[in-house]
Design a protein around this motif. Structure first.
Motif, PDB file in Angstrom:
ATOM      1  N   ALA A  26       0.806  -1.229   0.000  1.00  0.00           N
ATOM      2  CA  ALA A  26       0.000   0.000   0.000  1.00  0.00           C
ATOM      3  C   ALA A  26       0.827   1.261   0.000  1.00  0.00           C
ATOM      4  CB  ALA A  26      -0.921  -0.001   1.206  1.00  0.00           C
ATOM      5  N   PHE A  27       1.943   1.274   0.656  1.00  0.00           N
ATOM      6  CA  PHE A  27       2.688   2.511   0.822  1.00  0.00           C
ATOM      7  C   PHE A  27       4.006   2.520   0.072  1.00  0.00           C
ATOM      8  CE2 PHE A  27      -0.548   3.686   3.517  1.00  0.00           C
ATOM      9  CZ  PHE A  27      -0.789   2.705   4.447  1.00  0.00           C
ATOM     10  N   ASN A  28       4.413   1.397  -0.498  1.00  0.00           N
ATOM     11  CA  ASN A  28       5.627   1.318  -1.303  1.00  0.00           C
ATOM     12  C   ASN A  28       5.403   0.255  -2.365  1.00  0.00           C
ATOM     13  OD1 ASN A  28       8.134   0.967  -2.453  1.00  0.00           O
ATOM     14  ND2 ASN A  28       9.216   0.768  -0.518  1.00  0.00           N
ATOM     15  N   LEU A  29       5.116   0.690  -3.565  1.00  0.00           N
ATOM     16  CA  LEU A  29       4.778  -0.242  -4.634  1.00  0.00           C
ATOM     17  C   LEU A  29       5.930  -1.149  -5.034  1.00  0.00           C
ATOM     18  CD1 LEU A  29       2.581   2.052  -6.885  1.00  0.00           C
ATOM     19  CD2 LEU A  29       1.847   0.299  -5.275  1.00  0.00           C
ATOM     20  N   ASP A  30       7.161  -0.768  -4.707  1.00  0.00           N
ATOM     21  CA  ASP A  30       8.319  -1.581  -5.062  1.00  0.00           C
ATOM     22  C   ASP A  30       8.700  -2.572  -3.967  1.00  0.00           C
ATOM     23  OD1 ASP A  30       8.583  -0.274  -7.522  1.00  0.00           O
ATOM     24  OD2 ASP A  30       9.703   1.361  -6.576  1.00  0.00           O
ATOM     25  N   LEU A  80      -2.817  -2.261  -6.800  1.00  0.00           N
ATOM     26  CA  LEU A  80      -3.475  -1.311  -5.913  1.00  0.00           C
ATOM     27  C   LEU A  80      -3.351   0.098  -6.474  1.00  0.00           C
ATOM     28  CD1 LEU A  80      -4.897  -0.807  -3.210  1.00  0.00           C
ATOM     29  CD2 LEU A  80      -2.638  -0.586  -2.181  1.00  0.00           C
ATOM     30  N   GLN A  81      -4.473   0.805  -6.584  1.00  0.00           N
ATOM     31  CA  GLN A  81      -4.476   2.150  -7.146  1.00  0.00           C
ATOM     32  C   GLN A  81      -4.764   3.234  -6.112  1.00  0.00           C
ATOM     33  OE1 GLN A  81      -3.633   2.878 -10.441  1.00  0.00           O
ATOM     34  NE2 GLN A  81      -2.946   0.774 -10.187  1.00  0.00           N
ATOM     35  N   ARG A  82      -5.647   2.930  -5.165  1.00  0.00           N
ATOM     36  CA  ARG A  82      -6.114   3.993  -4.277  1.00  0.00           C
ATOM     37  C   ARG A  82      -6.571   3.406  -2.938  1.00  0.00           C
ATOM     38  NH1 ARG A  82      -8.137   9.186  -5.509  1.00  0.00           N
ATOM     39  NH2 ARG A  82      -9.828   9.865  -4.174  1.00  0.00           N
ATOM     40  N   ILE A  83      -6.331   4.176  -1.883  1.00  0.00           N
ATOM     41  CA  ILE A  83      -6.834   3.844  -0.554  1.00  0.00           C
ATOM     42  C   ILE A  83      -7.567   5.080  -0.046  1.00  0.00           C
ATOM     43  CG2 ILE A  83      -6.250   3.255   1.837  1.00  0.00           C
ATOM     44  CD1 ILE A  83      -3.638   2.034   0.742  1.00  0.00           C
ATOM     45  N   GLU A  84      -8.776   4.882   0.451  1.00  0.00           N
ATOM     46  CA  GLU A  84      -9.543   5.973   1.061  1.00  0.00           C
ATOM     47  C   GLU A  84      -9.855   5.578   2.495  1.00  0.00           C
ATOM     48  OE1 GLU A  84     -12.982   6.432  -1.411  1.00  0.00           O
ATOM     49  OE2 GLU A  84     -11.830   7.299  -3.069  1.00  0.00           O
ATOM     50  N   ALA A  85      -9.477   6.427   3.440  1.00  0.00           N
ATOM     51  CA  ALA A  85      -9.691   6.152   4.858  1.00  0.00           C
ATOM     52  C   ALA A  85     -10.442   7.303   5.504  1.00  0.00           C
ATOM     53  CB  ALA A  85      -8.348   5.952   5.560  1.00  0.00           C
ATOM     54  N   THR A  86     -11.381   6.964   6.372  1.00  0.00           N
ATOM     55  CA  THR A  86     -12.097   7.972   7.136  1.00  0.00           C
ATOM     56  C   THR A  86     -12.065   7.579   8.612  1.00  0.00           C
ATOM     57  OG1 THR A  86     -14.208   6.848   6.769  1.00  0.00           O
ATOM     58  CG2 THR A  86     -13.652   8.632   5.254  1.00  0.00           C
ATOM     59  N   PRO A 115      -0.227   5.270  -7.633  1.00  0.00           N
ATOM     60  CA  PRO A 115       0.655   5.624  -8.752  1.00  0.00           C
ATOM     61  C   PRO A 115       1.490   6.879  -8.489  1.00  0.00           C
ATOM     62  CG  PRO A 115      -1.529   5.088  -9.568  1.00  0.00           C
ATOM     63  CD  PRO A 115      -1.620   5.160  -8.071  1.00  0.00           C
ATOM     64  N   GLU A 116       0.958   7.815  -7.711  1.00  0.00           N
ATOM     65  CA  GLU A 116       1.660   9.064  -7.403  1.00  0.00           C
ATOM     66  C   GLU A 116       2.403   9.016  -6.066  1.00  0.00           C
ATOM     67  OE1 GLU A 116      -1.697  11.634  -7.405  1.00  0.00           O
ATOM     68  OE2 GLU A 116      -1.524  12.081  -9.536  1.00  0.00           O
ATOM     69  N   SER A 117       2.230   7.941  -5.298  1.00  0.00           N
ATOM     70  CA  SER A 117       2.778   7.855  -3.933  1.00  0.00           C
ATOM     71  C   SER A 117       2.421   9.112  -3.153  1.00  0.00           C
ATOM     72  CB  SER A 117       4.291   7.651  -3.951  1.00  0.00           C
ATOM     73  OG  SER A 117       4.620   6.432  -4.552  1.00  0.00           O
ATOM     74  N   ARG A 118       1.161   9.532  -3.279  1.00  0.00           N
ATOM     75  CA  ARG A 118       0.716  10.795  -2.686  1.00  0.00           C
ATOM     76  C   ARG A 118      -0.436  10.562  -1.716  1.00  0.00           C
ATOM     77  NH1 ARG A 118      -0.652  16.224  -6.026  1.00  0.00           N
ATOM     78  NH2 ARG A 118      -1.550  17.388  -4.331  1.00  0.00           N
ATOM     79  N   LEU A 119      -0.282  11.130  -0.537  1.00  0.00           N
ATOM     80  CA  LEU A 119      -1.333  11.113   0.464  1.00  0.00           C
ATOM     81  C   LEU A 119      -1.981  12.481   0.516  1.00  0.00           C
ATOM     82  CD1 LEU A 119       0.927   9.251   2.820  1.00  0.00           C
ATOM     83  CD2 LEU A 119      -1.463   8.603   2.725  1.00  0.00           C
ATOM     84  N   TYR A 141       0.813  15.184   0.689  1.00  0.00           N
ATOM     85  CA  TYR A 141       2.104  14.689   1.152  1.00  0.00           C
ATOM     86  C   TYR A 141       2.638  13.668   0.157  1.00  0.00           C
ATOM     87  CZ  TYR A 141       5.504  12.202   4.055  1.00  0.00           C
ATOM     88  OH  TYR A 141       6.629  11.602   4.537  1.00  0.00           O
ATOM     89  N   ASP A 142       3.769  13.970  -0.484  1.00  0.00           N
ATOM     90  CA  ASP A 142       4.463  13.041  -1.375  1.00  0.00           C
ATOM     91  C   ASP A 142       5.297  12.137  -0.477  1.00  0.00           C
ATOM     92  OD1 ASP A 142       6.525  11.823  -2.925  1.00  0.00           O
ATOM     93  OD2 ASP A 142       6.246  13.342  -4.485  1.00  0.00           O
ATOM     94  N   SER A 143       4.896  10.871  -0.343  1.00  0.00           N
ATOM     95  CA  SER A 143       5.537   9.988   0.625  1.00  0.00           C
ATOM     96  C   SER A 143       6.907   9.486   0.171  1.00  0.00           C
ATOM     97  CB  SER A 143       4.622   8.799   0.952  1.00  0.00           C
ATOM     98  OG  SER A 143       4.408   8.010  -0.194  1.00  0.00           O
ATOM     99  N   VAL A 144       7.269   9.668  -1.096  1.00  0.00           N
ATOM    100  CA  VAL A 144       8.599   9.294  -1.567  1.00  0.00           C
ATOM    101  C   VAL A 144       9.565  10.459  -1.375  1.00  0.00           C
ATOM    102  CG1 VAL A 144       9.967   8.628  -3.581  1.00  0.00           C
ATOM    103  CG2 VAL A 144       7.720   7.605  -3.210  1.00  0.00           C
TER     104      VAL A 144
END
Length: 185
Positions: A26-30, A80-86, A115-119, A141-144
């Protein structure tokens, strides 16, 4: 919930974790580290590529953790493309790296674009990284690259329209004393 339903719920959550771990973390595609998801309830729609978790959701990959009341994962043929949390609030933590502090963030809505590693943190958003603080209505937030951009809330919605950022001085650099003279730390 009856005791008879608890084993089924645990199996569903375990299968859901395997469903997403095969494609990408989820947080690091590699990363080869799988996603682990724990929740009170899970619903998988394999045809639509959607998994919905509710009730004290905890999603981890290594030391990265997302906790929320509800998490929805979207997957396609590329993974995995997207995660939405509430949540009240939802909470994201990323471990420290390369001399930077641990990232600790919260907001009512958190969206992760794989794809953007963006939160994106929306509504009552706060990111703390070490002693640095970022607060606003919307924070990206760009997590990379670990780049933060923040937007204030609209004044007509009761907000101040401003963001708050507190950045601590780096140790070892010259700092100005209150009288304006420079001194090394």
């Amino acid at each position: 919930m009856s005791l008879a339903n608890k084993p089924i719920r645990k199996i569903t959550v375990a299968l859901a974790a395997l469903w997403f771990a095969g494609s990408a973390a989820a947080f690091n595609l590699d990363s080869d580290i799988p996603i682990t998801v724990n929740a009170d309830n899970a619903r998988l729609d394999d045809g639509q590529g959607i998994a919905t978790y509710t009730g004290d959701v905890i999603m981890t990959q290594g030391e990265t953790e997302l906790t929320a009341d509800r998490v929805v994962l979207y997957r396609d043929e590329n993974g995995l493309q997207r995660i939405e949390a509430t949540g009240q609030p939802a909470h994201y933590q990323q471990p420290a790296r390369e001399g930077e502090g641990k990232t600790d963030a919260r907001a009512l809505n958190i969206t992760y674009s794989a794809p953007e590693s963006r939160l994106t943190f929306e509504k009552e958003a706060v990111i703390e990284q070490g002693d640095n603080l970022f607060r606003g209505d919307i924070i990206h937030y760009d997590s990379v690259e670990r780049v933060v951009t923040a937007e204030g809330s609209a004044k007509d919605s009761g907000g101040s329209g401003r963001v708050e950022i507190v950045i601590q001085p780096r140790s070892g650099q010259n700092r100005q004393d209150s009288n304006g003279s420079s001194q090394g730390q």
